[in-house]
Design a protein around this motif. Structure first.
Motif, PDB file in Angstrom:
ATOM      1  N   HIS A  31      72.913  92.812  75.106  1.00  0.00           N
ATOM      2  CA  HIS A  31      71.945  94.409  74.477  1.00  0.00           C
ATOM      3  C   HIS A  31      72.697  95.863  73.566  1.00  0.00           C
ATOM      4  O   HIS A  31      72.139  96.123  74.640  1.00  0.00           O
ATOM      5  CB  HIS A  31      70.821  93.622  74.375  1.00  0.00           C
ATOM      6  N   PRO A  32      73.592  95.733  73.420  1.00  0.00           N
ATOM      7  CA  PRO A  32      74.245  97.299  73.614  1.00  0.00           C
ATOM      8  C   PRO A  32      72.914  98.028  73.262  1.00  0.00           C
ATOM      9  O   PRO A  32      73.285  99.508  72.850  1.00  0.00           O
ATOM     10  CB  PRO A  32      75.282  97.045  72.579  1.00  0.00           C
ATOM     11  N   GLU A  33      71.891  97.998  71.500  1.00  0.00           N
ATOM     12  CA  GLU A  33      71.193  98.142  71.071  1.00  0.00           C
ATOM     13  C   GLU A  33      70.270  98.766  72.403  1.00  0.00           C
ATOM     14  O   GLU A  33      69.170 100.411  71.569  1.00  0.00           O
ATOM     15  CB  GLU A  33      70.524  97.584  70.090  1.00  0.00           C
ATOM     16  N   CYS A  34      70.033  99.154  73.403  1.00  0.00           N
ATOM     17  CA  CYS A  34      69.028  99.139  74.517  1.00  0.00           C
ATOM     18  C   CYS A  34      69.536 100.352  75.280  1.00  0.00           C
ATOM     19  O   CYS A  34      70.131  99.684  75.521  1.00  0.00           O
ATOM     20  CB  CYS A  34      69.079  97.776  74.895  1.00  0.00           C
ATOM     21  N   GLY A  35      68.655 100.839  75.113  1.00  0.00           N
ATOM     22  CA  GLY A  35      68.844 102.156  76.677  1.00  0.00           C
ATOM     23  C   GLY A  35      68.612 101.763  77.442  1.00  0.00           C
ATOM     24  O   GLY A  35      68.152 100.636  77.731  1.00  0.00           O
ATOM     25  N   PRO A  36      68.747 102.136  79.225  1.00  0.00           N
ATOM     26  CA  PRO A  36      68.831 102.777  79.752  1.00  0.00           C
ATOM     27  C   PRO A  36      67.685 102.255  80.621  1.00  0.00           C
ATOM     28  O   PRO A  36      67.042 101.598  81.733  1.00  0.00           O
ATOM     29  CB  PRO A  36      69.919 103.200  80.894  1.00  0.00           C
ATOM     30  N   ARG A  37      66.486 103.525  79.673  1.00  0.00           N
ATOM     31  CA  ARG A  37      65.267 103.265  80.236  1.00  0.00           C
ATOM     32  C   ARG A  37      64.654 101.829  80.324  1.00  0.00           C
ATOM     33  O   ARG A  37      63.691 100.955  79.931  1.00  0.00           O
ATOM     34  CB  ARG A  37      64.810 104.059  79.982  1.00  0.00           C
ATOM     35  N   ARG A  38      64.788 100.982  78.492  1.00  0.00           N
ATOM     36  CA  ARG A  38      64.756 100.111  77.995  1.00  0.00           C
ATOM     37  C   ARG A  38      64.636  98.846  79.069  1.00  0.00           C
ATOM     38  O   ARG A  38      64.205  98.103  78.938  1.00  0.00           O
ATOM     39  CB  ARG A  38      64.201  99.931  76.660  1.00  0.00           C
ATOM     40  N   ILE A  39      66.124  99.068  79.287  1.00  0.00           N
ATOM     41  CA  ILE A  39      66.984  97.487  80.437  1.00  0.00           C
ATOM     42  C   ILE A  39      66.061  98.233  81.838  1.00  0.00           C
ATOM     43  O   ILE A  39      65.563  96.366  81.944  1.00  0.00           O
ATOM     44  CB  ILE A  39      67.590  97.831  80.587  1.00  0.00           C
ATOM     45  N   ALA A  40      65.873  99.375  82.589  1.00  0.00           N
ATOM     46  CA  ALA A  40      65.208  98.676  83.649  1.00  0.00           C
ATOM     47  C   ALA A  40      63.696  98.765  83.097  1.00  0.00           C
ATOM     48  O   ALA A  40      63.191  97.817  84.730  1.00  0.00           O
ATOM     49  CB  ALA A  40      65.013 100.427  83.667  1.00  0.00           C
ATOM     50  N   ASP A  41      62.523  98.717  82.666  1.00  0.00           N
ATOM     51  CA  ASP A  41      61.606  98.563  82.091  1.00  0.00           C
ATOM     52  C   ASP A  41      61.336  96.776  82.238  1.00  0.00           C
ATOM     53  O   ASP A  41      60.725  96.144  82.455  1.00  0.00           O
ATOM     54  CB  ASP A  41      61.364  99.177  81.279  1.00  0.00           C
ATOM     55  N   VAL A  42      62.568  96.340  81.563  1.00  0.00           N
ATOM     56  CA  VAL A  42      62.143  94.851  80.845  1.00  0.00           C
ATOM     57  C   VAL A  42      62.557  94.452  82.773  1.00  0.00           C
ATOM     58  O   VAL A  42      62.034  93.186  82.965  1.00  0.00           O
ATOM     59  CB  VAL A  42      63.058  94.619  79.882  1.00  0.00           C
ATOM     60  N   LEU A  43      63.779  95.204  83.322  1.00  0.00           N
ATOM     61  CA  LEU A  43      63.753  93.800  84.517  1.00  0.00           C
ATOM     62  C   LEU A  43      62.793  94.171  85.229  1.00  0.00           C
ATOM     63  O   LEU A  43      62.594  93.308  86.219  1.00  0.00           O
ATOM     64  CB  LEU A  43      65.312  94.503  85.465  1.00  0.00           C
ATOM     65  N   LYS A  44      62.194  95.254  85.603  1.00  0.00           N
ATOM     66  CA  LYS A  44      61.192  95.128  86.567  1.00  0.00           C
ATOM     67  C   LYS A  44      59.633  94.272  86.120  1.00  0.00           C
ATOM     68  O   LYS A  44      59.236  93.868  86.928  1.00  0.00           O
ATOM     69  CB  LYS A  44      60.217  96.715  86.358  1.00  0.00           C
ATOM     70  N   LEU A  45      58.946  94.123  84.510  1.00  0.00           N
ATOM     71  CA  LEU A  45      58.724  92.952  84.001  1.00  0.00           C
ATOM     72  C   LEU A  45      59.124  92.014  84.472  1.00  0.00           C
ATOM     73  O   LEU A  45      58.704  90.786  84.661  1.00  0.00           O
ATOM     74  CB  LEU A  45      58.037  93.371  82.673  1.00  0.00           C
TER      75      LEU A  45
END
Length: 56
Positions: A31-45
């Motif tokens: 998902h190259p359109e995702c930023g690092p903060r979004r990726i981290a948030d999703v991986l936490k959830l």
């Protein structure tokens, strides 16, 4: 003059395990359109799933 001296900042970069870093890189590639903060948030959830990420 002590108040005018440069002081080191508190805190620092958070350390992530190689496993978490590898999952973040895999999600970024998928998902190259995702930023690092979004990726981290999703991986936490949802630590086991990166297929359902919606970065829109």
């Amino acid at each position: 003059m002590e108040g005018l001296q440069i002081k080191p900042r508190a805190g620092g970069k958070t350390r992530v395990t190689p496993d978490v870093r590898q999952r973040m890189v895999a999600v970024k590639k998928a998902h190259p359109e995702c930023g690092p903060r979004r990726i981290a948030d999703v991986l936490k959830l949802f630590p086991d799933s990166h297929q359902s990420i919606d970065c829109a």
